[in-house]
Design a protein around this motif. Structure first.
Motif, PDB file in Angstrom:
ATOM      1  N   PRO A  57      23.954 -10.758  43.136  1.00  0.00           N
ATOM      2  CA  PRO A  57      23.196 -11.352  42.032  1.00  0.00           C
ATOM      3  C   PRO A  57      23.922 -12.551  41.440  1.00  0.00           C
ATOM      4  O   PRO A  57      25.132 -12.711  41.611  1.00  0.00           O
ATOM      5  CB  PRO A  57      23.100 -10.224  41.002  1.00  0.00           C
ATOM      6  CG  PRO A  57      23.750  -9.036  41.580  1.00  0.00           C
ATOM      7  CD  PRO A  57      24.390  -9.386  42.854  1.00  0.00           C
ATOM      8  N   SER A  58      23.172 -13.348  40.741  1.00  0.00           N
ATOM      9  CA  SER A  58      23.752 -14.516  40.092  1.00  0.00           C
ATOM     10  C   SER A  58      24.791 -14.086  39.062  1.00  0.00           C
ATOM     11  O   SER A  58      24.571 -13.125  38.316  1.00  0.00           O
ATOM     12  CB  SER A  58      22.630 -15.315  39.426  1.00  0.00           C
ATOM     13  OG  SER A  58      23.164 -16.463  38.852  1.00  0.00           O
ATOM     14  N   GLY A  59      25.924 -14.779  39.050  1.00  0.00           N
ATOM     15  CA  GLY A  59      26.971 -14.458  38.081  1.00  0.00           C
ATOM     16  C   GLY A  59      27.843 -13.301  38.497  1.00  0.00           C
ATOM     17  O   GLY A  59      28.697 -12.853  37.742  1.00  0.00           O
ATOM     18  N   GLY A  76      30.116 -13.300  40.837  1.00  0.00           N
ATOM     19  CA  GLY A  76      31.490 -13.689  41.182  1.00  0.00           C
ATOM     20  C   GLY A  76      31.643 -14.258  42.578  1.00  0.00           C
ATOM     21  O   GLY A  76      32.768 -14.428  43.067  1.00  0.00           O
ATOM     22  N   LYS A  77      30.541 -14.620  43.237  1.00  0.00           N
ATOM     23  CA  LYS A  77      30.602 -15.110  44.620  1.00  0.00           C
ATOM     24  C   LYS A  77      31.365 -16.441  44.707  1.00  0.00           C
ATOM     25  O   LYS A  77      32.262 -16.614  45.536  1.00  0.00           O
ATOM     26  CB  LYS A  77      29.174 -15.291  45.173  1.00  0.00           C
ATOM     27  CG  LYS A  77      28.332 -14.024  45.131  1.00  0.00           C
ATOM     28  CD  LYS A  77      26.963 -14.225  45.736  1.00  0.00           C
ATOM     29  CE  LYS A  77      26.084 -15.218  45.005  1.00  0.00           C
ATOM     30  NZ  LYS A  77      25.679 -14.770  43.642  1.00  0.00           N
ATOM     31  N   THR A  78      30.970 -17.349  43.822  1.00  0.00           N
ATOM     32  CA  THR A  78      31.630 -18.652  43.850  1.00  0.00           C
ATOM     33  C   THR A  78      33.098 -18.522  43.465  1.00  0.00           C
ATOM     34  O   THR A  78      33.977 -19.164  44.045  1.00  0.00           O
ATOM     35  CB  THR A  78      30.907 -19.621  42.901  1.00  0.00           C
ATOM     36  OG1 THR A  78      29.574 -19.791  43.371  1.00  0.00           O
ATOM     37  CG2 THR A  78      31.599 -20.965  42.850  1.00  0.00           C
ATOM     38  N   THR A  79      33.356 -17.663  42.497  1.00  0.00           N
ATOM     39  CA  THR A  79      34.737 -17.426  42.090  1.00  0.00           C
ATOM     40  C   THR A  79      35.563 -16.947  43.276  1.00  0.00           C
ATOM     41  O   THR A  79      36.680 -17.419  43.522  1.00  0.00           O
ATOM     42  CB  THR A  79      34.778 -16.391  40.955  1.00  0.00           C
ATOM     43  OG1 THR A  79      33.918 -16.834  39.910  1.00  0.00           O
ATOM     44  CG2 THR A  79      36.190 -16.219  40.435  1.00  0.00           C
ATOM     45  N   PHE A  80      34.988 -16.025  44.038  1.00  0.00           N
ATOM     46  CA  PHE A  80      35.673 -15.523  45.234  1.00  0.00           C
ATOM     47  C   PHE A  80      35.984 -16.671  46.212  1.00  0.00           C
ATOM     48  O   PHE A  80      37.098 -16.793  46.713  1.00  0.00           O
ATOM     49  CB  PHE A  80      34.811 -14.434  45.896  1.00  0.00           C
ATOM     50  CG  PHE A  80      35.067 -14.258  47.355  1.00  0.00           C
ATOM     51  CD1 PHE A  80      36.315 -13.845  47.823  1.00  0.00           C
ATOM     52  CD2 PHE A  80      34.053 -14.511  48.292  1.00  0.00           C
ATOM     53  CE1 PHE A  80      36.543 -13.690  49.182  1.00  0.00           C
ATOM     54  CE2 PHE A  80      34.289 -14.372  49.652  1.00  0.00           C
ATOM     55  CZ  PHE A  80      35.533 -13.960  50.098  1.00  0.00           C
TER      56      PHE A  80
END
Ligand SMILES: Nc1ncnc2c1ncn2[C@@H]1O[C@H](COP(=O)(O)OP(=O)(O)OP(=O)(O)O)[C@@H](O)[C@H]1O
Ligand SMILES: [Mg+2]
Lengths: 443, 233
Positions: free
Chosen positions: B39-41, B43-47
């Motif tokens: 889901p959005s938010g 933590g995918k981009t953070t990862f």
């Protein structure tokens, strides 16, 4: 890599022409204004005799009015700047100094037997023979006159390079004859181009005047009844007993002779000081020099300060100019910061692709140096304009001073680069510290 | 290739602390193609940013290519990023005032290759993505799909072993998206390890392995895909 940064910088400057022009203008105006002032300041505070500063001395004797000290010149030492003819000729008899010069300014009407050269008035220095060696005036042809010409009249003349050019088209004119006030003088020497600035050896009539066009021996005074064309100050109008006319002038208390000596070492200087003191004591016995015994030997550097060539006002002005440059630098910082932060996303991409913080920092510092170099070049243009302005406003008196030499051109570019590096330091640091990830999410 | 153990990342603003990742553990093997959904938010981009050395974790261990990267200096991290990692972003992130050639040139400059070597690599990368004829064009003169292909070419030119893609098809229509996906699959076949974040379950399924991030943690993947299929059905 530096080449890459420079090409990026130039591309970036072209990308925002108005902003770039504003930043370059900010640096250029700051550099131009401060360089105008600093150049005048630098040229006026030069000491052309610096190489002989510990050997040359201007001689002053206090034979002034017993009731009132000589008080012309705020930074003077309350002694007349020049000597009387009597004292000058008396000092010339000493053989202590390695060289010594008694001299003053004069003028002649010059004519030659060449119909193409119209007669003209030439500023002339009447001097003893050591003048050229003492002040390092270089000869192109011939040389100075012999010692006897300093005491008895001998109609010989040394030409400046410009005068020789004007009269003889730069050829070796030694042996030629020219007419000075209608009298025949033989050319015995021609100087090379020589124009010490400020004109330390005679600061009486403007600090930055050109050197003289002719030089003639000191022994000609009586024959031509030569008066000074420079300053001539007196305090005692009593005519010397039984004398009239020019002879009275030569024996008066008027001061109009400049006097310099070259002393090789401390011992020689002490010996000469003793000689001067003795001279004054002798004169006191004859009823002259009624003031306390006082004389001075001043080095060229001291002489320049005493004569206020080093002007306090121009120093204040120089600080103002630098403060103005600082304002311009602060302006440039603001503009650079705005520009760099707008390009932060690009820096973010570069970081992701492998640029370290340091390379981002250097890249942006290079961009501000490019602005500095361009601003410096434009600043030199503005400074040249400013100096032309100074020359026009000063109406001739500053011609020799208000121009840039190479040292000043390099100083200008250096100043611009330093200014723009200072201006670029903070913005470049800021952008190198930003976290790239926040610029990478979306566009 | 990539090994994360109990990675934590929290962002602290004035008042609140966000835990973008917590006890995040994951292993990706050499040559794998892993898709990441969630889901959005979550933590995918953070990862991805941590994996790509753009951000440092608040805690935990991260080994890239067998090397612990926690104590590396900025210069060493940048160098690793430059040599081992290629990035592809949802927003393409091309530099707008550089033409395609110069865009692809950027990572090669930091690599320190000479001019001849750079030219060779740029021309080959442009050829791989089918844009050789457009080398002198500016990014704005290309379509979105073409721009993303340039971004892929830029990521490939340095021959990275590890490609990180954050919603590379998010801004593209389905045809363009398929083309980009095919390109990535082709690259993976030649040995490059790929981790790709996507919202598109079809694309996610085409990867060899799918992991799902929920609330800053890797959740059980079979279950999550099943749930998603129920949700989309
Ligand atoms: N720089 C930041 N400062 C503060 N909080 C942040 C920052 N970056 C991310 N976060 C927070 O961390 C959490 C994870 O964000 P992240 O961008 O990793 O989500 P995501 O899974 O990529 O979402 P999406 O699918 O919308 O891209 C979010 O709650 C987000 O608000
Ligand atoms: Mg995201």
């Amino acid at each position: 890599m530096i080449g890459y940064y420079i090409s990026l910088a130039l591309r970036s400057l072209r990308g925002t022409p108005i902003l770039s022009a504003l930043m370059i203008a900010a640096i250029a105006v700051g550099v131009g204004a401060s360089m105008t002032v600093l150049t005048v300041n630098y040229m006026t505070s030069k000491n052309p005799l610096v190489d002989k500063d510990d050997q040359l001395y201007a001689v002053q004797l206090d034979g002034w009015d017993p009731n009132e000290a000589y008080n012309r010149g705020a930074k003077g030492n309350q002694m007349p700047w020049q000597l009387t003819y009597r004292d000058a000729t008396a000092l010339l008899r000493s053989d202590i100094p390695k060289r010594q010069v008694a001299m003053h300014k004069f003028g002649f009407t010059v004519s030659v037997d060449d119909a193409e050269v119209r007669p003209f008035v030439a500023v002339t220095r009447v001097t003893t023979r050591d003048f050229f060696a003492l002040f390092d005036a270089p000869f192109q042809y011939g040389g100075t006159w012999e010692k006897s010409a300093d005491e008895s009249p001998k109609q010989v003349v040394v030409l400046s390079q410009a005068t020789n050019e004007k009269l003889f088209g730069d050829k070796n004119s030694v042996g030629e004859v020219i007419q000075l006030n209608g009298e025949a003088f033989t050319v015995i020497g021609v100087l090379k181009e020589w124009n010490p600035s400020p004109k330390v050896y005679d600061l009486n009539n403007g600090h930055f005047q050109d050197s003289e066009e002719l030089y003639i021996p000191f022994g000609l005074h009586r024959k031509f009844e030569i008066h000074s064309w420079g300053n001539n100050n007196g305090w005692n109008s009593d005519i010397a007993k039984g004398l009239t006319g020019y002879e009275a002038h030569l024996h008066s208390e008027s001061v109009w002779i400049q006097y310099w000596v070259e002393l090789e070492n401390g011992a020689q200087k002490r010996e000469y000081e003793e000689f001067l003191a003795n001279h004054i004591r002798q004169q006191k016995e004859q009823g002259r020099f009624q003031r306390p015994l006082k004389f001075a030997l001043s080095r060229p550097s001291e002489w320049l300060v005493m004569n206020e060539v080093l002007d306090h006002d121009s120093r204040v002005l120089a600080w103002c100019a630098l403060a103005f440059l600082l304002v311009c630098v602060v302006n440039a910082i603001a503009l650079l910061l705005a520009k760099f932060l707008r390009k932060a996303p690009e820096a973010g991409v570069r970081r992701a692709l492998g640029a370290s913080r340091q390379s981002i920092f250097v890249q942006h510092l290079m961009e501000s140096s490019c602005i500095g170099v361009l601003g410096g070049i434009a600043g030199i243009g503005l400074a040249l304009l400013g100096l032309t302005g100074v020359r026009v406003l000063a109406g001739g008196g500053f011609d020799r001073v208000a121009h840039m030499d190479w040292a000043m051109v390099f100083a200008a570019i250096g100043l611009a680069i330093v200014a723009s590096l200072l201006a670029g330091l903070y913005p470049a640091w800021r952008i190198s510290q930003t976290n790239p990830s926040i610029y990478l999410k979306t566009q | 290739m990539l090994k994360m153990h109990n990675i934590r990342k929290s962002y602290r603003t004035d008042t609140i602390e966000t835990h973008a990742l917590r006890d995040f553990s994951l292993e990706v093997n050499e040559g794998e193609f892993v898709s990441v959904t969630g889901p959005s938010g979550s933590g995918k981009t953070t990862f991805l940013n941590i994996a790509g050395l753009l951000e440092t974790p608040t805690g935990g261990e991260y080994l890239l290519d067998g090397q612990e990267v926690g104590n590396l200096s900025d210069r060493e991290r940048s160098r690793m990023r430059n040599e081992k990692i290629g990035f592809i972003f949802q927003g393409f992130n091309l530099i707008p005032d550089l033409n395609l050639f110069d865009n692809i040139d950027v990572p090669l400059r930091y690599r320190g290759f000479n001019g001849k070597e750079r030219r060779r690599r740029i021309e080959r990368a442009l050829e791989q993505v089918g844009l050789s004829a457009r080398a002198k064009h500016l990014p704005a003169q290309l379509s979105g799909g073409q721009q993303q292909r340039v971004a892929i070419a830029r990521a490939l030119a340095g021959e990275p072993r590890f490609l990180l893609a954050d919603e590379p098809t998010g801004n593209l229509d389905s045809l363009m998206a398929r083309q980009v996906m095919e390109l990535l699959e082709f690259i993976n076949e030649w040995g490059t390890t790929i981790v790709m974040v996507t919202h598109d379950p079809d694309l996610a399924r085409r990867a060899q392995r799918n992991i799902q991030i929920v609330d800053g943690q890797v959740s059980d993947l079979r279950q999550s895909i099943a749930q998603q299929e129920i949700a989309t059905a």
